[in-house]
Enzyme design. Structure first.
Site, mmCIF file in Angstrom:
data_model
loop_
_atom_site.group_PDB
_atom_site.id
_atom_site.type_symbol
_atom_site.label_atom_id
_atom_site.label_comp_id
_atom_site.label_asym_id
_atom_site.label_seq_id
_atom_site.Cartn_x
_atom_site.Cartn_y
_atom_site.Cartn_z
ATOM 1 N N CYS A 185 0.450 -1.302 -0.082
ATOM 2 C CA CYS A 185 -0.166 0.235 -0.133
ATOM 3 C C CYS A 185 0.703 0.841 -0.355
ATOM 4 C CB CYS A 185 -0.760 -0.143 1.219
ATOM 5 S SG CYS A 185 -0.094 0.353 2.754
ATOM 6 N N HIS A 198 -2.349 1.436 7.449
ATOM 7 C CA HIS A 198 -3.186 1.258 5.472
ATOM 8 C C HIS A 198 -2.622 3.313 5.204
ATOM 9 C CE1 HIS A 198 -3.976 -0.356 1.691
ATOM 10 N NE2 HIS A 198 -6.099 0.354 2.369
ATOM 11 N N ASP A 234 -8.143 4.033 -3.746
ATOM 12 C CA ASP A 234 -7.184 2.841 -3.332
ATOM 13 C C ASP A 234 -6.347 1.761 -4.056
ATOM 14 O OD1 ASP A 234 -5.808 0.772 -0.897
ATOM 15 O OD2 ASP A 234 -7.462 0.977 0.047
#
Length: 285
Positions: free
Chosen positions: A67, A106, A121
């Site tokens: 991420c 995250h 995302d």
């Protein structure tokens, strides 16, 4: 760093004005061309978050990342394209214990466009495919699943609809994937947790080598020495079948090149170990 080369890397060409259509297009294309992977950790190197290094790795070397890398570089791309973007921090839910990780677990993004807020995302292994509207808490149907953003105080829970078997009868329920707030964050805020995920026995990224890519009809994943193919069997992605195949080291190298476009310059040590839940995760539940 060259925006045009980045767009070409994810299969985008021609004019890309900062519109919702463009945002949806680059978001989906990114997920289908840039793998979600942590192989750097398992070839004995360290993940670096400086933007020029991420650009070299993902665009020029045609690698992927987890991420902090994929979303870190994608957020730069969107900003360069003219989108109004805010970096956010999320806490991922452990699927076995239900506990949420600590802040900066995250990296995600919010894009404001024509008075509307969108969650983006491209760095979550099995998340949504298109930006999610932050203006509704209702179900948002996409090709690989049904999602919702449920507010509770200042927290927002990103959840996915799933079907469980109760007494032989399918029962729908919502499963939390992560939670977050809309407090703006800076890139440097994530450095400590990025280091944690590269070295802690409580992190899936340290304990398991993985490489995964979204497909039109499912997902392909290499975890440790296993090939996992997920195939969707319903329009909204709620029903899926999985096939698992054991792999040799030679087969892993071949599949990384053929299916993910990845050629590693150092030997990979496949890893698939259990990970323990650290006390910090229990405290953040």
């Amino acid at each position: 760093m060259d925006v045009e080369k980045y767009l070409a890397r994810i299969g985008c060409s021609g004019p890309c004005p900062p519109t919702l259509e463009t945002l949806r297009f680059v978001h989906l294309n990114h997920l289908m061309t840039v793998p979600f992977e942590n192989l750097t950790i398992h070839i004995g190197e360290r993940v670096r978050l400086e933007l020029p290094l991420l650009y070299e790795k993902i665009v020029l070397m045609r690698r992927g990342g987890f991420c902090y890398e994929n979303n870190g570089l994608f957020s730069w791309l969107l900003s360069q394209m003219g989108f109004d973007l805010t970096i956010l921090s999320a806490q991922v839910r452990n699927q076995f214990t239900g506990a949420y990780g600590p802040p900066f677990d995250h990296f995600i993004m919010m894009v404001k466009l024509d008075g509307h807020r969108w969650l983006c995302d491209v760095g979550f292994g099995s998340g949504f495919q298109l930006p999610l509207s932050l203006e509704t808490d209702g179900p948002q149907v996409q090709s690989h699943g049904v999602y919702r953003l449920r507010s509770q105080g200042n927290l927002i829970f990103m959840e996915m609809k799933s079907v469980t078997e109760e007494s032989g009868v399918g029962e729908e329920c919502w499963t939390g994937l992560y939670k977050f707030t809309l407090e703006p964050r800076e890139r440097d805020d994530f450095r400590a947790m990025c280091g944690y995920h590269q070295s802690s026995a409580s992190s899936i990224f340290f304990c398991k080598s993985l490489c995964s890519l979204l497909l039109p009809t499912g997902r392909i994943t290499i975890m440790g020495r296993r090939l996992i193919i997920t195939s969707l069997s319903s329009v909204d992605g709620q029903q899926a079948t999985k096939t698992t195949t054991d792999l040799s080291d030679e087969e892993i190298t071949e599949l990384l090149r053929e299916k993910f476009g990845i050629v590693l310059h150092s030997p990979l040590t496949p890893k698939d170990e259990s990970y323990t839940l650290h006390s910090v995760f229990i405290q953040c539940r």
